[in-house]
Design a protein around this motif. Sequence first.
Motif, mmCIF file in Angstrom:
data_model
loop_
_atom_site.group_PDB
_atom_site.id
_atom_site.type_symbol
_atom_site.label_atom_id
_atom_site.label_comp_id
_atom_site.label_asym_id
_atom_site.label_seq_id
_atom_site.Cartn_x
_atom_site.Cartn_y
_atom_site.Cartn_z
ATOM 1 N N TYR A 53 -19.111 6.757 -13.297
ATOM 2 C CA TYR A 53 -17.754 6.655 -12.773
ATOM 3 C C TYR A 53 -17.669 5.462 -11.831
ATOM 4 N N ALA A 54 -16.524 4.795 -11.879
ATOM 5 C CA ALA A 54 -16.210 3.736 -10.918
ATOM 6 C C ALA A 54 -15.182 4.295 -9.954
ATOM 7 N N ALA A 89 -26.417 9.294 -8.508
ATOM 8 C CA ALA A 89 -27.132 8.054 -8.195
ATOM 9 C C ALA A 89 -26.101 6.951 -8.011
ATOM 10 N N ILE A 90 -26.344 6.095 -7.041
ATOM 11 C CA ILE A 90 -25.473 4.936 -6.818
ATOM 12 C C ILE A 90 -26.034 3.779 -7.642
ATOM 13 N N LEU A 91 -25.238 3.301 -8.585
ATOM 14 C CA LEU A 91 -25.671 2.202 -9.445
ATOM 15 C C LEU A 91 -25.308 0.846 -8.843
ATOM 16 N N ASN A 92 -24.167 0.794 -8.158
ATOM 17 C CA ASN A 92 -23.726 -0.449 -7.539
ATOM 18 C C ASN A 92 -22.660 -0.127 -6.503
ATOM 19 N N ARG A 93 -22.571 -0.944 -5.474
ATOM 20 C CA ARG A 93 -21.522 -0.779 -4.465
ATOM 21 C C ARG A 93 -21.159 -2.135 -3.888
ATOM 22 N N SER A 94 -19.893 -2.254 -3.531
ATOM 23 C CA SER A 94 -19.445 -3.479 -2.866
ATOM 24 C C SER A 94 -18.287 -3.131 -1.943
ATOM 25 N N SER A 95 -18.141 -3.944 -0.914
ATOM 26 C CA SER A 95 -17.074 -3.758 0.056
ATOM 27 C C SER A 95 -16.610 -5.139 0.492
ATOM 28 N N GLN A 96 -15.286 -5.345 0.489
ATOM 29 C CA GLN A 96 -14.742 -6.650 0.832
ATOM 30 C C GLN A 96 -13.431 -6.498 1.582
ATOM 31 N N ILE A 105 13.244 -9.898 2.078
ATOM 32 C CA ILE A 105 14.426 -10.746 2.234
ATOM 33 C C ILE A 105 15.291 -10.123 3.327
ATOM 34 N N THR A 106 15.559 -10.884 4.366
ATOM 35 C CA THR A 106 16.364 -10.389 5.482
ATOM 36 C C THR A 106 17.821 -10.256 5.050
ATOM 37 N N PRO A 107 18.635 -9.543 5.830
ATOM 38 C CA PRO A 107 20.054 -9.371 5.469
ATOM 39 C C PRO A 107 20.823 -10.680 5.294
ATOM 40 N N VAL A 108 20.352 -11.742 5.914
ATOM 41 C CA VAL A 108 21.050 -13.026 5.769
ATOM 42 C C VAL A 108 20.412 -13.891 4.681
ATOM 43 N N GLY A 109 19.515 -13.295 3.879
ATOM 44 C CA GLY A 109 18.925 -14.000 2.752
ATOM 45 C C GLY A 109 17.743 -14.875 3.066
ATOM 46 N N VAL A 110 17.176 -14.740 4.253
ATOM 47 C CA VAL A 110 16.025 -15.541 4.640
ATOM 48 C C VAL A 110 14.757 -14.764 4.283
ATOM 49 N N PRO A 111 13.851 -15.347 3.480
ATOM 50 C CA PRO A 111 12.613 -14.628 3.155
ATOM 51 C C PRO A 111 11.678 -14.569 4.361
ATOM 52 N N LEU A 112 11.045 -13.444 4.528
ATOM 53 C CA LEU A 112 10.095 -13.242 5.613
ATOM 54 C C LEU A 112 8.770 -12.824 4.988
ATOM 55 N N ILE A 113 7.739 -13.641 5.166
ATOM 56 C CA ILE A 113 6.428 -13.369 4.578
ATOM 57 C C ILE A 113 5.463 -13.039 5.701
ATOM 58 N N THR A 114 4.822 -11.874 5.584
ATOM 59 C CA THR A 114 3.885 -11.411 6.601
ATOM 60 C C THR A 114 2.496 -11.264 5.982
ATOM 61 N N PRO A 115 1.506 -12.026 6.442
ATOM 62 C CA PRO A 115 0.151 -11.868 5.919
ATOM 63 C C PRO A 115 -0.562 -10.685 6.581
ATOM 64 N N TYR A 116 -1.454 -10.042 5.838
ATOM 65 C CA TYR A 116 -2.285 -8.969 6.392
ATOM 66 C C TYR A 116 -3.554 -8.839 5.559
ATOM 67 N N ASN A 117 -4.553 -8.162 6.093
ATOM 68 C CA ASN A 117 -5.828 -7.958 5.397
ATOM 69 C C ASN A 117 -6.003 -6.491 5.049
ATOM 70 N N VAL A 118 -6.637 -6.230 3.914
ATOM 71 C CA VAL A 118 -6.973 -4.869 3.517
ATOM 72 C C VAL A 118 -8.453 -4.814 3.166
ATOM 73 N N SER A 119 -9.067 -3.659 3.405
ATOM 74 C CA SER A 119 -10.458 -3.434 3.022
ATOM 75 C C SER A 119 -10.484 -2.759 1.666
ATOM 76 N N HIS A 120 -11.468 -3.117 0.861
ATOM 77 C CA HIS A 120 -11.574 -2.598 -0.504
ATOM 78 C C HIS A 120 -13.046 -2.281 -0.781
ATOM 79 N N ALA A 121 -13.294 -1.154 -1.428
ATOM 80 C CA ALA A 121 -14.660 -0.771 -1.790
ATOM 81 C C ALA A 121 -14.688 -0.312 -3.233
ATOM 82 N N ILE A 122 -15.787 -0.618 -3.896
ATOM 83 C CA ILE A 122 -16.044 -0.140 -5.259
ATOM 84 C C ILE A 122 -17.426 0.505 -5.249
ATOM 85 N N LEU A 123 -17.492 1.702 -5.823
ATOM 86 C CA LEU A 123 -18.753 2.440 -5.910
ATOM 87 C C LEU A 123 -18.931 2.866 -7.361
#
Length: 153
Positions: A53-54, A89-96, A105-123
Amino acid sequence: MRGPKVNGIAEWCRTGAVLFLLALIAGCGPTGYTRANGSAFGYDERAMGNDEYAITVTGNPQTSQERVADIAFLRAAHLAMEQRRTHFAILNRSSQKFARQSAVITPVGVPLITPYNVSHAILLIRLLPNDQPYPPDSVDAAKVIAEVGPRLK
């Protein structure tokens, strides 16, 4: 005279949208032990065949890489128990960490882009048969549930 007032309203809307997004993100706690179910955050698993299973987990911006790894580990243990297995048994794992962006899009039509980070793991795991000796590096599902489960509440 209209120009500055319209620009002032646009600036107010942009500031309000930024504050709303920041409050929304800050108000969320770390990702819990929950299936993603179409959401961007949580765990999911896929059967790969041959009792393999992944398990993938994506945490929201408030979720540490350690917590995401714990969620994947706990899901592996629960999956083993659901399949009536006691060890895996753990065959492989990664975390990034990944950078993402949220766009609004704001009410006046101005785009607002907000960057953020997320953690991700695969087992990647293999469920072990109950009627054979377990290899020394096998993982006891019941122990994982007892040790990791309380940390995620």
